[in-house]
Scaffold this motif. Structure first.
Motif, PDB file in Angstrom:
ATOM      1  N   GLY A   1       0.828  -1.216   0.000  1.00 46.85           N
ATOM      2  CA  GLY A   1       0.000   0.000   0.000  1.00 46.85           C
ATOM      3  C   GLY A   1       0.850   1.248   0.000  1.00 46.85           C
ATOM      4  N   GLY A   2       0.197   2.363   0.226  1.00 52.52           N
ATOM      5  CA  GLY A   2       0.905   3.639   0.234  1.00 52.52           C
ATOM      6  C   GLY A   2       1.937   3.720   1.345  1.00 52.52           C
ATOM      7  N   THR A   3       1.605   3.113   2.481  1.00 53.42           N
ATOM      8  CA  THR A   3       2.533   3.178   3.616  1.00 53.42           C
ATOM      9  C   THR A   3       3.828   2.442   3.291  1.00 53.42           C
ATOM     10  OG1 THR A   3       0.614   3.293   5.043  1.00 53.42           O
ATOM     11  CG2 THR A   3       2.700   2.746   6.104  1.00 53.42           C
TER      12      THR A   3
ATOM     13  N   MET B   1       5.820   4.697   1.130  1.00 56.02           N
ATOM     14  CA  MET B   1       6.451   5.746   1.955  1.00 56.02           C
ATOM     15  C   MET B   1       7.703   5.206   2.633  1.00 56.02           C
ATOM     16  SD  MET B   1       3.054   7.249   3.843  1.00 56.02           S
ATOM     17  CE  MET B   1       3.848   8.455   4.904  1.00 56.02           C
TER      18      MET B   1
ATOM     19  N   PHE C   1      -0.408  12.491   7.504  1.00 56.02           N
ATOM     20  CA  PHE C   1       0.562  11.677   6.779  1.00 56.02           C
ATOM     21  C   PHE C   1       1.969  12.270   6.831  1.00 56.02           C
ATOM     22  CE2 PHE C   1      -3.509  10.076   5.388  1.00 56.02           C
ATOM     23  CZ  PHE C   1      -3.319   8.719   5.634  1.00 56.02           C
TER      24      PHE C   1
ATOM     25  N   ARG D   1       3.302  10.764   9.911  1.00 52.09           N
ATOM     26  CA  ARG D   1       3.713   9.368   9.665  1.00 52.09           C
ATOM     27  C   ARG D   1       5.083   9.324   8.989  1.00 52.09           C
ATOM     28  NH1 ARG D   1      -0.368   5.035   7.010  1.00 52.09           N
ATOM     29  NH2 ARG D   1      -1.356   5.484   9.001  1.00 52.09           N
TER      30      ARG D   1
ATOM     31  N   THR E   1       3.906  15.850   1.576  1.00 50.93           N
ATOM     32  CA  THR E   1       2.678  15.164   1.184  1.00 50.93           C
ATOM     33  C   THR E   1       1.966  16.050   0.172  1.00 50.93           C
ATOM     34  OG1 THR E   1       2.552  14.485   3.505  1.00 50.93           O
ATOM     35  CG2 THR E   1       0.646  13.974   2.105  1.00 50.93           C
TER      36      THR E   1
ATOM     37  N   VAL F   1      -1.018  15.881  -1.311  1.00 55.11           N
ATOM     38  CA  VAL F   1      -2.322  16.216  -0.709  1.00 55.11           C
ATOM     39  C   VAL F   1      -2.433  15.451   0.599  1.00 55.11           C
ATOM     40  CG1 VAL F   1      -4.826  15.897  -0.865  1.00 55.11           C
ATOM     41  CG2 VAL F   1      -3.547  16.730  -2.857  1.00 55.11           C
TER      42      VAL F   1
ATOM     43  N   THR G   1      -4.546  13.791   3.065  1.00 51.38           N
ATOM     44  CA  THR G   1      -5.913  13.268   3.029  1.00 51.38           C
ATOM     45  C   THR G   1      -6.679  13.608   4.298  1.00 51.38           C
ATOM     46  OG1 THR G   1      -4.729  11.439   2.026  1.00 51.38           O
ATOM     47  CG2 THR G   1      -7.096  11.189   2.217  1.00 51.38           C
TER      48      THR G   1
ATOM     49  N   ASP H   1       4.695  12.338  -1.361  1.00 49.34           N
ATOM     50  CA  ASP H   1       3.669  11.332  -1.116  1.00 49.34           C
ATOM     51  C   ASP H   1       2.442  11.768  -1.915  1.00 49.34           C
ATOM     52  OD1 ASP H   1       1.414  10.019  -0.187  1.00 49.34           O
ATOM     53  OD2 ASP H   1       1.867  10.279   1.933  1.00 49.34           O
TER      54      ASP H   1
ATOM     55  N   VAL I   1      -0.177   9.752  -2.542  1.00 47.67           N
ATOM     56  CA  VAL I   1      -1.211   8.711  -2.397  1.00 47.67           C
ATOM     57  C   VAL I   1      -2.609   9.285  -2.659  1.00 47.67           C
ATOM     58  CG1 VAL I   1      -2.263   7.008  -0.858  1.00 47.67           C
ATOM     59  CG2 VAL I   1       0.216   7.283  -0.869  1.00 47.67           C
ATOM     60  N   CYS I   2      -2.856  10.516  -2.193  1.00 47.01           N
ATOM     61  CA  CYS I   2      -4.181  11.104  -2.423  1.00 47.01           C
ATOM     62  C   CYS I   2      -4.138  12.132  -3.557  1.00 47.01           C
ATOM     63  CB  CYS I   2      -4.708  11.737  -1.138  1.00 47.01           C
ATOM     64  SG  CYS I   2      -6.494  12.008  -1.199  1.00 47.01           S
TER      65      CYS I   2
ATOM     66  N   ALA J   1      -0.430   4.720  -4.105  1.00 48.37           N
ATOM     67  CA  ALA J   1      -1.004   3.381  -3.960  1.00 48.37           C
ATOM     68  C   ALA J   1      -2.127   3.264  -4.983  1.00 48.37           C
ATOM     69  CB  ALA J   1      -1.548   3.202  -2.538  1.00 48.37           C
TER      70      ALA J   1
ATOM     71  N   GLN K   1      -5.321   2.471  -4.814  1.00 49.34           N
ATOM     72  CA  GLN K   1      -6.753   2.585  -4.507  1.00 49.34           C
ATOM     73  C   GLN K   1      -7.331   3.999  -4.564  1.00 49.34           C
ATOM     74  OE1 GLN K   1      -4.386   2.014  -2.263  1.00 49.34           O
ATOM     75  NE2 GLN K   1      -4.804   2.870  -0.256  1.00 49.34           N
ATOM     76  N   LYS K   2      -6.527   4.951  -5.069  1.00 45.57           N
ATOM     77  CA  LYS K   2      -7.094   6.308  -5.109  1.00 45.57           C
ATOM     78  C   LYS K   2      -7.220   6.737  -6.575  1.00 45.57           C
ATOM     79  CE  LYS K   2      -5.889   6.989  -0.428  1.00 45.57           C
ATOM     80  NZ  LYS K   2      -6.238   7.759   0.724  1.00 45.57           N
TER      81      LYS K   2
HETATM   82  N1  PMP Z   1      -0.364   8.925   2.342  1.00 46.36           N
HETATM   83  C1  PMP Z   1      -1.540   9.508   2.094  1.00 46.36           C
HETATM   84  C2  PMP Z   1      -1.561  10.937   1.686  1.00 46.36           C
HETATM   85  C3  PMP Z   1      -2.714   8.751   2.210  1.00 46.36           C
HETATM   86  O1  PMP Z   1      -3.890   9.320   1.968  1.00 46.36           O
HETATM   87  C4  PMP Z   1      -2.645   7.397   2.587  1.00 46.36           C
HETATM   88  C5  PMP Z   1      -3.894   6.542   2.727  1.00 46.36           C
HETATM   89  N2  PMP Z   1      -5.036   7.194   3.109  1.00 46.36           N
HETATM   90  C6  PMP Z   1      -1.385   6.846   2.834  1.00 46.36           C
HETATM   91  C7  PMP Z   1      -0.266   7.639   2.690  1.00 46.36           C
HETATM   92  C8  PMP Z   1      -1.235   5.421   3.253  1.00 46.36           C
HETATM   93  O2  PMP Z   1      -1.668   4.562   2.242  1.00 46.36           O
HETATM   94  P1  PMP Z   1      -2.136   3.077   2.590  1.00 46.36           P
HETATM   95  O3  PMP Z   1      -3.350   3.193   3.420  1.00 46.36           O
HETATM   96  O4  PMP Z   1      -2.391   2.463   1.229  1.00 46.36           O
HETATM   97  O5  PMP Z   1      -1.004   2.420   3.298  1.00 46.36           O
END
Ligand code: PMP
Length: 393
Positions: free
Chosen positions: A64-66, A69, A91, A94, A137, A139, A141, A166, A168-169, A189, A191-192
């Motif tokens: 996934g996105g994490t 990262m 994020f 994180r 980041t 965007v 989220t 990042d 991801v969003c 990732a 899924q967006k």
């Molecule tokens: N970064 C951002 C900006 C995100 O929106 C998200 C997921 N909402 C993530 C990282 C983490 O992605 P994932 O949930 O796929 O690990």
């Protein structure tokens, strides 16, 4: 039977029919000729979606996105190096924590909640010390705040500092031109706004980022190490089989279908059109929110993301409205940023739905109907009309 509610959270999102069909195939082997072709095509197409140059390296790994990262945090930075985190929310926190665990000396330039960090402030922070890399980041989220990725990439490049975003969003929904802007890593990732189910970590790294990863004194864990994955990605791009860890053989062919929807073969300026479609969808949703008397969380429209709306609950309304919005046809998300979590909700508008005016208007309708159920009086038809007419302008 009533239609299932629309999935309008900021990821996972509604996917296109073609992508859905692609995920329904019987799982192929990771060395099947058709799979190898699809993987190679997907990696090639990622470069187009990222607006990256021929010298950039695309990666597609189950996760996934994490995970993406963490791969950036561990491949761009050696233990003991100083990094700058542009922190605009959940994020950013994180990413800072991941970099600390990597053993980096983490300096942050942090926005007030719902505010952005201007590129000039990033430039000033970079001038105040020496840094190995800057992380931002695109965007966040949690608040729907966008940073000026172009300006931050330019400030980093000018100072010989690697930049990592990042996305991801954001990726495929917000303008990002990796080659033209000189950004070093753009990660996301599936899924967006890429438009797939969850399950793939995707990133593209510049030649400079790859050089850094190749020169680390303390290598990352094996499954995150770009140098472990590089020969695999190169093999698939050469349409040869390869193995380190089994790829997501159902999702990768679907990725190729999804990416080709974003940039059809032979299309000119497809990504620019895609970015504009997200902007238009966001503006139309905002016309609906304004008509309902709602206001956005970001402190200025100029840094409010196009991929989602973070919306304050009006007086007297709380998260109990979310169930009523769902019953009215759209699943939306609650707050995420710990400092303001109970005060707002979030509506995603990225990917396939930006080309489906009915889905966007139905979402505004569901929010308006849900608000009426909990006693906030607002004009449902007027809000739908505001969104519909913004979309038809
Ligand atoms: N970064 C951002 C900006 C995100 O929106 C998200 C997921 N909402 C993530 C990282 C983490 O992605 P994932 O949930 O796929 O690990």
């Amino acid at each position: 039977m009533a239609d299932a509610p629309l999935l309008m959270i900021p990821g996972p999102i509604e996917i296109s029919e073609a992508v859905f069909q692609a995920t329904c195939a019987r799982p192929p082997s990771h060395v099947a000729p058709g799979f190898i072709q699809a993987f190679g095509d997907a990696l090639d197409t990622m470069r187009e979606v990222w607006c990256a140059g021929p010298d950039a390296t695309p990666f597609c790994v189950a996760g996934g996105g994490t995970l993406a990262m963490e791969s950036a945090a561990t491949n761009l930075v050696d233990r003991g190096e100083r990094v700058l985190v542009v922190n605009t929310g959940y994020f950013g926190d994180r990413m800072a924590e991941m970099l600390r665990r990597r053993g980096a000396d983490v300096v942050q330039v942090t926005a007030a909640v719902a505010d952005t960090v201007p590129a000039e402030a990033v430039a000033d922070a970079l001038d105040a010390n020496t840094f190995a890399a800057v992380f931002a980041t695109h965007v966040d989220t949690s608040t729907g705040v966008r940073v000026d990725a172009e300006g931050i990439a330019a400030a980093a490049k000018k100072r010989g500092v690697l930049s990592c975003f990042d996305g991801v969003c954001a990726t495929a929904g917000e303008r990002f031109e990796m080659a033209a802007w000189g950004a070093d890593v753009y990660l996301t990732a599936s899924q967006k706004a890429i438009g797939l189910p969850a399950g793939l970590a995707l990133w593209v790294a510049s030649a400079a980022a790859m050089e850094k990863a190749a020169s680390l004194k303390s290598p990352p864990p094996m499954t995150l190490d770009w140098n472990t994955w590089l020969p695999i990605m190169q093999a698939y791009q050469a349409r040869r089989p390869s193995y380190f860890s089994t790829p997501a053989t159902t999702l990768v062919p679907a990725l190729q279908v999804g990416l080709r929807e974003l940039v059809p073969v032979g299309s000119e300026g497809a990504m620019q059109k895609r970015f504009l479609a997200h902007q238009r969808a966001a503006e139309a949703m905002r016309a609906g929110w304004t008509s309902l008397g709602l206001s956005l969380v970001p402190t200025a429209p100029s840094h409010a993301a196009y991929t989602l709306s973070a919306i304050r609950y009006p007086d007297g309304v709380d998260s109990s409205v979310l169930g009523h919005i769902k019953a009215a046809g759209a699943i939306v998300a609650g707050g995420l940023h710990p400092a303001i979590k109970p005060t707002y909700f979030r509506v995603g508008h990225m990917g396939d739905v930006v080309g489906r005016p009915n889905a966007l208007v139905s979402t505004v309708r569901a929010v308006a109907e849900g608000l009426n159920v909990v006693g906030y009086r607002c004009d449902v038809e007027e809000a739908c009309q505001a969104t519909a007419s913004a979309l038809s302008d």
